[in-house]
Design a protein around this motif. Structure first.
Motif, short mmCIF file in Angstrom:
data_model
loop_
_atom_site.label_atom_id
_atom_site.label_comp_id
_atom_site.label_asym_id
_atom_site.label_seq_id
_atom_site.Cartn_x
_atom_site.Cartn_y
_atom_site.Cartn_z
N ASP A 1 0.60 -1.62 0.20
CA ASP A 1 -0.15 0.03 0.11
C ASP A 1 0.60 1.25 0.02
OD1 ASP A 1 -2.67 0.95 0.00
OD2 ASP A 1 -1.30 1.45 2.50
N GLU A 2 1.89 1.32 1.12
CA GLU A 2 2.63 2.42 1.00
C GLU A 2 3.78 2.40 -0.57
OE1 GLU A 2 3.94 5.48 2.96
OE2 GLU A 2 2.87 4.58 3.33
N GLY B 1 -5.23 1.98 -1.43
CA GLY B 1 -5.87 2.94 -0.95
C GLY B 1 -6.58 3.61 -0.11
N GLY B 2 -7.76 4.49 1.24
CA GLY B 2 -7.50 5.98 1.37
C GLY B 2 -6.38 5.53 1.92
N ASP B 3 -6.80 7.31 2.26
CA ASP B 3 -5.28 8.06 3.12
C ASP B 3 -6.32 8.07 4.28
OD1 ASP B 3 -3.63 9.39 4.77
OD2 ASP B 3 -3.81 10.88 2.61
N ASP B 4 -5.33 7.57 6.07
CA ASP B 4 -6.43 6.87 7.26
C ASP B 4 -5.49 8.10 7.62
OD1 ASP B 4 -3.34 6.03 7.08
OD2 ASP B 4 -4.33 4.74 8.22
N ARG B 5 -4.85 9.56 7.30
CA ARG B 5 -4.18 10.80 8.36
C ARG B 5 -5.09 11.02 8.73
NH1 ARG B 5 0.60 11.43 4.23
NH2 ARG B 5 1.02 9.36 3.95
N GLU B 6 -5.52 12.04 10.18
CA GLU B 6 -6.71 12.64 10.69
C GLU B 6 -5.49 14.40 10.11
OE1 GLU B 6 -9.17 12.75 12.00
OE2 GLU B 6 -9.17 10.49 11.71
N ASP C 1 -1.29 16.39 8.19
CA ASP C 1 -1.72 16.12 9.25
C ASP C 1 -0.39 16.15 10.70
OD1 ASP C 1 0.95 14.55 9.50
OD2 ASP C 1 0.37 12.46 9.03
N VAL D 1 -2.29 15.74 3.58
CA VAL D 1 -3.25 14.34 3.73
C VAL D 1 -4.23 14.87 2.36
CG1 VAL D 1 -5.64 14.16 5.16
CG2 VAL D 1 -3.99 14.41 5.89
N ASP E 1 -7.90 13.94 -0.25
CA ASP E 1 -9.74 13.72 0.37
C ASP E 1 -9.69 14.49 1.50
OD1 ASP E 1 -9.63 12.63 -1.83
OD2 ASP E 1 -8.85 10.92 -1.03
#
Length: 131
Positions: free
Chosen positions: A20-21, A26-31, A59, A65, A67
């Motif tokens: 994934d990296e 996949g989606g961006d799971d960073r806040e 983040d 980050v 989206d």
């Protein structure tokens, strides 16, 4: 050497985050934490002209980050923005075209995402040349 089914499943599970990296899947799971005006955004322009304003959302570790929905709104000085909202890209950046209002002086635009996450951007609008 022959792998058991359990060992093969474990090996696959451990390698998926690395894929994934590497491949950006996949989606961006960073806040998203912070929004800032991107370098290179002009701070002086002629009244009534368009200024492209770009912001960067990062983040807590300073990584971009993607989206994140950013809302742009004129705070002072008049003018318009198009589009009023934009999603951040893979670099955490979103842009809009701000057409400055008709009066010379400081004009302000806000860019925000979520409650309490905003940045103000000021342009010194100069008078147009006399004709």
């Amino acid at each position: 050497m022959r792998l058991t089914r359990a060992a093969a499943v474990l090996l696959l599970a451990l390698s998926l985050p690395a894929c994934d990296e590497i491949f950006g899947g996949g989606g961006d799971d960073r806040e998203p934490e912070t929004i800032t005006v991107a370098a290179g955004t002009p701070t002086t322009a002629t009244v009534g002209t368009g200024v492209t304003v770009t912001v960067t959302v990062t983040d807590g570790d300073g990584r971009p980050v993607r989206d994140v929905l950013v809302t742009f709104a004129v705070s002072s000085g008049g003018g318009t923005v198009a589009p009023p909202t934009a999603l951040t890209d893979a670099n955490g950046q979103a842009s809009t075209l701000w057409t400055l209002g008709p009066l010379a002086g400081a004009q302000t635009l806000s860019a925000s995402f979520g409650p309490g996450r905003a940045v103000l951007f000021t342009v010194n609008a100069t008078a147009a040349a006399a004709t």
